[in-house]
Write an enzyme that holds these catalytic residues in place. Structure first.
Site, short mmCIF file in Angstrom:
data_model
loop_
_atom_site.label_atom_id
_atom_site.label_comp_id
_atom_site.label_asym_id
_atom_site.label_seq_id
_atom_site.Cartn_x
_atom_site.Cartn_y
_atom_site.Cartn_z
CD GLN A 1 33.81 44.46 41.09
OE1 GLN A 1 35.40 44.65 40.67
NE2 GLN A 1 32.87 45.14 40.02
CE1 TYR B 1 38.12 51.79 39.81
CE2 TYR B 1 37.00 50.71 38.07
CZ TYR B 1 37.19 51.05 39.39
OH TYR B 1 37.37 49.58 40.25
CE1 TYR C 1 40.02 44.09 43.75
CE2 TYR C 1 37.86 43.70 44.68
CZ TYR C 1 39.48 44.51 45.14
OH TYR C 1 39.44 44.39 45.92
CG LEU D 1 44.74 37.88 34.86
CD1 LEU D 1 45.54 39.50 33.27
CD2 LEU D 1 45.78 36.45 34.79
CG ASP E 1 33.66 46.76 36.91
OD1 ASP E 1 32.70 47.04 37.95
OD2 ASP E 1 34.92 46.67 38.03
#
Ligand code: NAP
Length: 375
Positions: free
Chosen positions: A169, A58, A197, A200, A53
């Site tokens: 998402q 980005y 997404y 963590l 992804d």
């Protein structure tokens, strides 16, 4: 139960994917660790995390360039997903964005193209029509969306009618569990993939000390790590694909094998019960809208500024406010407590600055703000 993969709309998706935010920089391009980033992605693919992804935003496109370099000669091994930014949702811009993403990655098609964030300034049916045309032209195989509310998803499903939406998402981790209430069950009922997404919690694993402690106990009982328990738990909740981002080799190995560790049903139920974080409602004036500590995002610090939108956010806080009034929903804002505060402010605004101002503008400050308090 050991999970082997996810079947969605005749596609076979790896149980865990690889996120690429921060690969090649965050807001601007960073070329200082290109070789390491490429090697990490390739290690992840070799270990079976074949869903990738990325997004045009980005690293200002550099993430896509590095993904492309990591995939050279092995395009067919992966399920490749990218995202178009909200300021590029008109048909002309969307097409250009898609072609630019393909060029940066050196590929002919994307397996999944996602609208990164909604933009109320562009009618949804216009954007979706342009996405469908890209699909007809073979530039993308599936359509997905990201950061949309459930009422918006239902509208999208109606607009698309004969073309199935492939994926949704949203942020989902043991700190932010709201998607379990309606969105994940809705995806399951409609044969869609739910892409989790920040699984963590951006490396915090979970933003609550109580939950972190609980996870550590479970992990030591199972002989694995808290991250593996967290990822495994998320994927047990339906057609959920967690996409952790990792550069460290040990992290990549842990993530790739997270679903190989059997989590017995009673243990899953225990985690479910004990790892709950409540959403609090807080008067907006108790929240200090501090500037973004990374300095990467331009932020508003007063209500007047939010209304005027001098930073040119698209969508603007006022446009988002309009949406919020319609849907009456918002992802909780992240705040941290100001210890020993005697003044008006009780919390610092940590994440969700645009949403915070949109909520305040939507209800003229008369409705308390839903927040998750980080330790
Ligand atoms: P994340 O995956 O929750 O956390 C990443 C952090 O966790 C990194 O610092 C990484 O460290 C660390 N980590 C990875 N595996 C670990 C392990 N096994 N044990 C301990 N730490 C570990 O956060 P994220 O990057 O925000 O989210 C993942 C992906 O979701 C993104 O890359 C992006 O693709 C997607 N995303 C999408 C949106 C959206 O708006 N659609 C928003 C945010 C994120 P190292 O890198 O040092 O290994």
């Amino acid at each position: 139960m050991i999970r082997t993969g996810i079947r969605i709309q005749n596609e076979s998706i790896s149980c865990i994917g690889q996120g690429c935010m921060g690969v090649g920089g965050r807001v601007s391009a960073d070329t200082s660790s290109d070789a390491e980033q490429i090697q990490s992605l390739q290690q992840g693919i070799e270990l079976g995390m074949t869903f990738i992804d990325t997004a045009e935003v980005y690293g200002a496109g550099h993430s896509e360039e590095l993904v492309g370099r990591a995939l050279r000669g092995r395009r067919e091994e992966v399920f490749l997903a990218s995202k178009v930014s909200p300021e590029h949702l008109s048909p002309v811009d969307l097409r250009t964005s898609c072609e630019e993403s393909l060029r940066r990655m050196g590929v002919d098609y994307l397996d999944l193209y996602q609208v990164h964030w909604p933009n109320p300034g562009v009618p949804l049916d216009v954007t979706l029509g342009a996405m469908v045309r890209l699909r007809e032209q073979g530039k993308i195989r599936h359509l997905g969306v990201s950061n949309f509310s459930l009422p918006e998803l239902k509208r999208i499903q109606c607009v698309l009618s004969s073309v199935p939406l492939f994926s949704v998402q949203a942020e989902y981790n043991l700190f932010e569990r709201r998607p379990e209430e309606e969105m994940i069950p809705w995806c399951a009922r409609n044969g869609m993939l739910f892409i989790a997404y920040s699984p963590l919690d951006q490396g915090r694993i979970v933003g609550s000390a109580i939950v972190r402690k609980r996870l550590a106990v479970v992990a030591s009982r199972l002989g694995c790590t808290p991250s593996q328990v967290a990822l495994n738990f998320l994927s047990s909740r339906g057609p959920v694909l967690p996409i952790p981002k990792a550069i460290r080799s040990d992290h990549i190995r842990e993530n790739a094998t997270a679903c190989d560790i059997p989590l017995p049903a009673p243990l899953l139920a225990e985690i479910d019960l004990e790892c709950r974080v409540e959403v609090n409602l807080v008067p907006w004036r108790q929240i200090r809208p501090a500037a973004d500590s990374s300095g990467e995002h331009r932020v508003c610090t007063t209500i007047e500024e939010a209304r005027a939108n001098p930073a040119g956010h698209s969508p603007s806080p006022l446009e988002l406010a309009e949406e919020i009034r319609g849907d009456d929903q918002i992802k909780p804002i992240r705040v941290t407590r100001i210890e020993g505060s005697a003044g008006e402010y009780r919390y610092n605004l940590a994440e969700g600055r645009l949403r915070f101002w949109a909520w305040v503008l939507a209800f003229n400050g008369h409705r308390d703000v839903p927040v998750l308090v980080r330790d």
